[in-house]
Design a protein around this motif. Structure first.
Motif, short mmCIF file in Angstrom:
data_model
loop_
_atom_site.label_atom_id
_atom_site.label_comp_id
_atom_site.label_asym_id
_atom_site.label_seq_id
_atom_site.Cartn_x
_atom_site.Cartn_y
_atom_site.Cartn_z
N LEU A 273 0.83 -1.20 0.00
CA LEU A 273 0.00 0.00 0.00
C LEU A 273 0.87 1.26 0.00
O LEU A 273 0.55 2.24 -0.68
CB LEU A 273 -0.92 0.01 1.21
CG LEU A 273 -2.06 -1.03 1.21
CD1 LEU A 273 -2.92 -0.86 2.46
CD2 LEU A 273 -2.91 -0.91 -0.04
N VAL A 274 1.95 1.23 0.77
CA VAL A 274 2.87 2.38 0.79
C VAL A 274 3.45 2.60 -0.59
O VAL A 274 3.49 3.74 -1.11
CB VAL A 274 3.98 2.16 1.83
CG1 VAL A 274 5.06 3.22 1.69
CG2 VAL A 274 3.41 2.18 3.25
N ASP A 275 3.90 1.53 -1.23
CA ASP A 275 4.51 1.64 -2.55
C ASP A 275 3.49 2.11 -3.58
O ASP A 275 3.78 2.95 -4.45
CB ASP A 275 5.12 0.31 -2.98
CG ASP A 275 6.29 -0.11 -2.10
OD1 ASP A 275 6.86 0.77 -1.42
OD2 ASP A 275 6.61 -1.31 -2.08
N ALA A 276 2.26 1.56 -3.52
CA ALA A 276 1.23 1.91 -4.48
C ALA A 276 0.82 3.38 -4.33
O ALA A 276 0.62 4.09 -5.32
CB ALA A 276 0.01 1.00 -4.30
N SER A 277 0.70 3.84 -3.08
CA SER A 277 0.28 5.22 -2.86
C SER A 277 1.36 6.22 -3.27
O SER A 277 1.07 7.36 -3.61
CB SER A 277 -0.11 5.43 -1.39
OG SER A 277 0.99 5.18 -0.53
N ALA A 278 2.62 5.77 -3.25
CA ALA A 278 3.70 6.65 -3.70
C ALA A 278 3.63 6.88 -5.22
O ALA A 278 4.01 7.93 -5.72
CB ALA A 278 5.05 6.05 -3.32
N SER B 121 -4.34 7.94 -5.49
CA SER B 121 -5.70 7.42 -5.33
C SER B 121 -5.72 5.97 -4.86
O SER B 121 -6.79 5.39 -4.68
CB SER B 121 -6.48 7.55 -6.64
OG SER B 121 -5.92 6.70 -7.63
N ALA B 122 -4.54 5.34 -4.69
CA ALA B 122 -4.48 3.92 -4.33
C ALA B 122 -5.19 3.64 -3.01
O ALA B 122 -5.89 2.63 -2.86
CB ALA B 122 -3.03 3.45 -4.27
N LEU B 123 -5.02 4.51 -2.04
CA LEU B 123 -5.65 4.29 -0.74
C LEU B 123 -7.16 4.51 -0.83
O LEU B 123 -7.92 3.88 -0.09
CB LEU B 123 -5.03 5.21 0.32
CG LEU B 123 -3.53 5.02 0.57
CD1 LEU B 123 -3.09 5.86 1.77
CD2 LEU B 123 -3.19 3.55 0.80
N VAL C 275 -8.70 1.23 -1.74
CA VAL C 275 -8.84 0.34 -0.59
C VAL C 275 -10.05 0.74 0.25
O VAL C 275 -10.84 -0.10 0.68
CB VAL C 275 -7.56 0.37 0.27
CG1 VAL C 275 -7.76 -0.40 1.58
CG2 VAL C 275 -6.38 -0.21 -0.50
N ALA C 276 -10.20 2.04 0.46
CA ALA C 276 -11.32 2.52 1.26
C ALA C 276 -12.65 2.16 0.60
O ALA C 276 -13.60 1.76 1.29
CB ALA C 276 -11.21 4.03 1.45
N ARG C 277 -12.73 2.29 -0.73
CA ARG C 277 -13.98 1.94 -1.42
C ARG C 277 -14.27 0.45 -1.32
O ARG C 277 -15.42 0.04 -1.16
CB ARG C 277 -13.90 2.36 -2.88
CG ARG C 277 -14.02 3.86 -3.12
CD ARG C 277 -14.27 4.15 -4.59
NE ARG C 277 -13.17 3.66 -5.44
CZ ARG C 277 -12.09 4.36 -5.72
NH1 ARG C 277 -11.92 5.58 -5.23
NH2 ARG C 277 -11.16 3.86 -6.51
N GLU C 278 -13.23 -0.37 -1.40
CA GLU C 278 -13.43 -1.82 -1.36
C GLU C 278 -13.79 -2.31 0.03
O GLU C 278 -14.67 -3.15 0.18
CB GLU C 278 -12.15 -2.54 -1.83
CG GLU C 278 -12.25 -4.05 -1.78
CD GLU C 278 -10.97 -4.74 -2.24
OE1 GLU C 278 -10.82 -5.94 -1.96
OE2 GLU C 278 -10.12 -4.07 -2.87
#
Length: 422
Positions: A138-143, A147-149, A152-155
């Motif tokens: 998640l850290v890598d994706a959000s970097a 909108s990556a996080l 996750v929030a929507r899912e």
């Protein structure tokens, strides 16, 4: 002349997840001769080292890889290896494998101690699991994508649960209630350490006895592939964010809910590849059926062991020792408990930092059913919710005729003890 007892290599680190050496030696009486294996003797006080030497032979293999430790230990011809500390469970499994002895396989031990690997194994076997994400990913994706996080929030929705991949006693487990909180929390995680999960929903209708939490732990013993039920332990409500406040044995469940929880725990054990050893399986009860919270490859600790021994007349630690030395240990039907054993704890408020005063504790022993009062944090001591369940103010141990009576005892305990904190 009586035959010599088999030698059992006990991987001992002295962390608070393990019983004191004297209690472990008592459990081994008539079963095995303990050989204390120290993976890091530097962690042990000198007084503990002296005690261990008085209770059996000591083999210091500090900092050695399991294969090298096995070469040293092999000179003592152990007939079993056992470990009750998650931090060394994989190492102990590798040690047992190198010696050709029964234990968890290293792969199973990894699944039992790494909650990310465990979630993946449960999902791969078709068991219901909450959504889960490696915090590092998640850290890598959000970097790369801000909108990556949000995805996750929507899912998963909120709250989310941030927890260590390896840990115990609710330490550092926290609720994440917004995308901003998630971003802040992830910015401070240590790589390789944390897991994010969706919150397992509470049931809309009560599935446990009044005044208890909607989750239980199922205590199991595996022996040569046969998994036996030892019991089901209930819980009082949690203290925020996810700190336990005690145990009730047996849990207050209908027979239908109980059987479903047991079946889910056994399915999880098989999904993780468990053939030998104790298991403490935490199960959340939901509208859609039981969901595994986590599977631990150690016996239920501390008070659970005591409550089970009182109720059933069996010592789960001794049973695990018997399995480790190659005995076939199975149960079809254990005695039905005649009362409800309990341990209740008072946890400080989550926002407390220093305990100022604890009043009323001297009156708690007078409550009918209370057999022991256990003091915890004292006035002047600092506190953080991150220490998890061990950071309690006080606890009581005892028994009640039924779950309703146990709940009344808990309430009186809470009414009598007044905690002042800042």
């Amino acid at each position: 002349m009586p035959a010599a007892l088999p030698r059992l290599a006990f991987v001992y680190s002295g962390f608070n997840t393990e019983d004191p050496p004297l209690l472990l030696a008592e459990a081994a009486e008539g079963v095995a001769s303990l050989l204390w294996v120290l993976p890091d003797a530097r962690e042990l006080p000198r007084a503990v080292l002296r005690m261990l030497r008085g209770l059996g032979d000591v083999v210091d293999v500090s900092s050695l890889p399991a294969a090298e430790a096995a070469a040293v230990l092999g000179q003592h011809a152990p007939e079993g290896v056992i470990c009750f500390n998650d931090s060394y469970l994989v190492w102990a499994a590798e040690l047992a494998q190198a010696l050709g002895l029964r234990s968890f396989t290293p792969e199973t031990a990894h699944r039992l101690t790494d909650k990310l690997a465990q979630r993946q194994a449960l999902r791969d076997h078709g068991l219901p699991t909450p959504g889960f994400w490696d915090a590092d990913e998640l850290v890598d994706a959000s970097a790369l994508d801000t909108s990556a996080l949000d995805a996750v929030a929507r899912e998963a929705g909120f709250p989310l649960v941030l927890k260590p991949r390896q840990g115990h006693a609710s330490q550092d487990v926290e609720a994440i209630r917004s995308a901003d909180e998630l971003a802040t929390a992830l910015a401070n995680v240590t790589r390789g350490r944390m897991l994010v999960e969706s919150y397992i929903p509470d049931p809309t209708d009560a599935q446990t006895s009044a005044g208890t939490a909607p989750y239980v732990s199922v205590e199991l013993m595996a022996s040569a592939g046969t998994i036996s039920l030892l019991g089901v332990t209930g819980r009082p409500p949690l203290a925020p964010p996810f700190r336990e406040t005690g145990y009730l044995f047996p849990a207050g469940l209908s027979s239908d809910v109980r059987e479903k929880a047991i079946a889910a725990a056994i399915d999880a054990a098989r999904a993780l590849g468990v053939e030998d050893g104790p298991l403490h399986v935490e199960v959340k009860l939901t509208d859609d059926g039981p969901v595994i919270i986590e599977v631990n490859g150690v016996a239920g600790g501390g008070a659970i062991r005591d409550l089970m021994q009182r109720a059933l007349g069996v010592d789960v630690v001794q049973l695990a020792m018997r399995v480790a030395i190659g005995e076939q240990v199975t149960f079809d039907d254990l005695p039905r408990p005649v009362d409800v054993g309990f341990l209740f704890e008072i946890q400080p408020d989550a926002d407390a930092r220093t305990i100022v005063a604890v009043d009323g504790l001297d009156t708690v022993a007078d409550i009918p059913g209370v057999e022991r009062v256990i003091p915890g944090l004292r006035a002047g001591e600092e506190f953080s919710w991150r220490t998890g369940t061990p950071g309690f103010i006080a606890a009581i141990l005892g028994a009640a005729p039924d779950h309703a009576s146990a709940s009344r005892i808990r309430q009186e305990f809470y009414d009598r003890v007044v905690v002042t904190a800042r």
